[in-house]
Design a protein around this motif. Structure first.
Motif, PDB file in Angstrom:
ATOM      1  N   HIS A 161       0.816  -1.214   0.000  1.00 52.92           N
ATOM      2  CA  HIS A 161       0.000   0.000   0.000  1.00 52.92           C
ATOM      3  C   HIS A 161       0.850   1.264   0.000  1.00 52.92           C
ATOM      4  O   HIS A 161       0.401   2.346   0.384  1.00 52.92           O
ATOM      5  CB  HIS A 161      -1.036  -0.081   1.119  1.00 52.92           C
ATOM      6  CG  HIS A 161      -1.838  -1.333   0.930  1.00 52.92           C
ATOM      7  ND1 HIS A 161      -2.839  -1.422  -0.008  1.00 52.92           N
ATOM      8  CD2 HIS A 161      -1.651  -2.576   1.433  1.00 52.92           C
ATOM      9  CE1 HIS A 161      -3.274  -2.690  -0.044  1.00 52.92           C
ATOM     10  NE2 HIS A 161      -2.579  -3.395   0.813  1.00 52.92           N
ATOM     11  N   CYS A 171      -7.267   0.916  -5.304  1.00 49.45           N
ATOM     12  CA  CYS A 171      -6.825  -0.238  -4.523  1.00 49.45           C
ATOM     13  C   CYS A 171      -7.951  -0.658  -3.589  1.00 49.45           C
ATOM     14  O   CYS A 171      -8.734   0.172  -3.135  1.00 49.45           O
ATOM     15  CB  CYS A 171      -5.574   0.120  -3.733  1.00 49.45           C
ATOM     16  SG  CYS A 171      -4.909  -1.266  -2.793  1.00 49.45           S
ATOM     17  N   CYS A 173      -7.755  -1.284  -0.669  1.00 56.86           N
ATOM     18  CA  CYS A 173      -7.589  -0.702   0.670  1.00 56.86           C
ATOM     19  C   CYS A 173      -8.330   0.617   0.795  1.00 56.86           C
ATOM     20  O   CYS A 173      -8.487   1.144   1.892  1.00 56.86           O
ATOM     21  CB  CYS A 173      -6.109  -0.485   0.975  1.00 56.86           C
ATOM     22  SG  CYS A 173      -5.370   0.907   0.102  1.00 56.86           S
TER      23      CYS A 173
HETATM   24 ZN   LIG Z   1      -3.790  -0.052  -1.172  1.00 54.95          ZN
END
Ligand SMILES: [Zn+2]
Length: 327
Positions: A161, A171, A173
């Motif tokens: 990340h 992403c 995340c």
């Molecule tokens: Zn990420």
């Protein structure tokens, strides 16, 4: 002989093994991760593969070590692997400890890889090394000045990340342009398909077939692996500059496509590593069993005492002091 039972939970497979005191694998079992399944089905798969490894090994075990994709609550071991949506704050450590009646420790799978590499001697000459998994997800573990680094919440090493393309793909995340969003196996395939690549003989579009195409000279497939390798090499150069590492060991799916990826990893690393101490870092492939060996080693002294520090900090409130905002 007393051995340890270990489990490595990844987004593609669950691997269990019995690991002897000399770090050799007594026996092992592997199962495809039912990645879209619910929490209990995933858990049942983990238990099944562990029992399978125990049954074939037929030696007593005294502990259970688990490596799992992050993020997670550590050291309590509630896992929320980005690759496995069915588990969110799933109490994997507690459930397995109860199921098997063994002392159980759980850490990030890339941390286990890093410890395994060190224990096996591949990084032993240096106390400053990083193990990195490039697979369905991308993660890392860090040994700095001979100590395993866990960070404030036990999640240090999430190199997946770190941003490598500010305008890159979203992403999982919640961020954008993360290394993982560019370099994880499924992202390579997605990128290649978007560029017009199709799997040979109407097979499934996956990283294995993409690698076959690249080896057969397909330009898009070759470019997909190159793009992945470049992203990994770029992130590595940043990590090595930040942490003054002497060795980086790459493991996971990357090892099965090393011929396609590593030249691009080295090219990008060379291009971005300017400082002499960064250029001195060795980038190598990890041992295939490093993750399993490292999960077993979580019970050995140097690889867990940081927990004591962390718990002491929390109990004294030292880690929760009032921060003065900068702005
Ligand atoms: Zn990420």
């Amino acid at each position: 002989m007393t051995a340890r039972l270990v489990l490595d939970v990844g987004g593609t497979k669950m691997a269990a093994a019995v690991v002897a005191e000399d770090h050799s694998i007594v026996d092992r079992a592997v199962l495809r991760t039912p990645v879209a399944a619910d929490a209990e089905t995933l858990y049942d798969a983990a238990v099944f593969v562990l029992h399978a490894a125990l049954a074939v090994a037929a030696v007593p075990v005294d502990a259970l070590g688990v490596g799992c994709g992050g993020p997670m609550r550590w050291p309590s071991g509630e896992v929320s692997p980005l690759n496995i949506p069915g588990w969110r704050d799933f109490p994997l450590r507690d459930r397995l400890a109860e199921e098997f009646g063994l002392p159980t420790r759980l850490s990030n799978d890339a941390v286990c890889l890093t410890v395994g590499e060190y224990v096996l001697g591949n990084s032993r000459s240096v106390g400053n090394c990083m193990g990195m998994l490039v697979s369905t997800g991308v993660g890392a573990g860090l040994i700095i000045d001979g100590r395993l680094v866990m960070g404030a919440s036990g999640n240090a090493g999430h190199i997946g990340h770190v941003v490598v393309e500010p305008d890159g793909p979203e992403c999982r995340c919640g961020g954008r342009g993360c290394l993982e969003a560019v370099a994880r196996g499924p992202a390579l395939v997605q990128w290649a398909v978007a560029q017009g690549w199709r799997p040979p003989a109407d097979g499934e579009a996956d990283a294995v077939r993409l690698a076959e195409s690249a080896r057969a000279g397909d330009a898009v497939a070759t470019a997909a692996f190159r793009r992945c390798g470049e992203a990994v090499g770029t992130a590595l150069a940043g990590a090595v500059a930040l942490l003054d590492l002497r060795t980086v060991a790459l493991g996971g799916g990357v090892s099965r496509a090393a011929d396609l990826l590593m030249p691009a990893v080295y090219d990008a690393f060379e291009r971005h590593a300017g400082l002499e101490f960064v250029r001195r870092c060795r980038v190598v492939l990890a041992s295939p069993d490093a993750g399993l060996v490292g999960a077993a080693a979580l019970f050995d002294d140097p690889w867990w005492p940081a927990v004591t520090d962390l718990l002491e900090q929390r109990s004294t409130g030292a880690d929760h002091g009032v921060r003065t905002p900068l702005l």
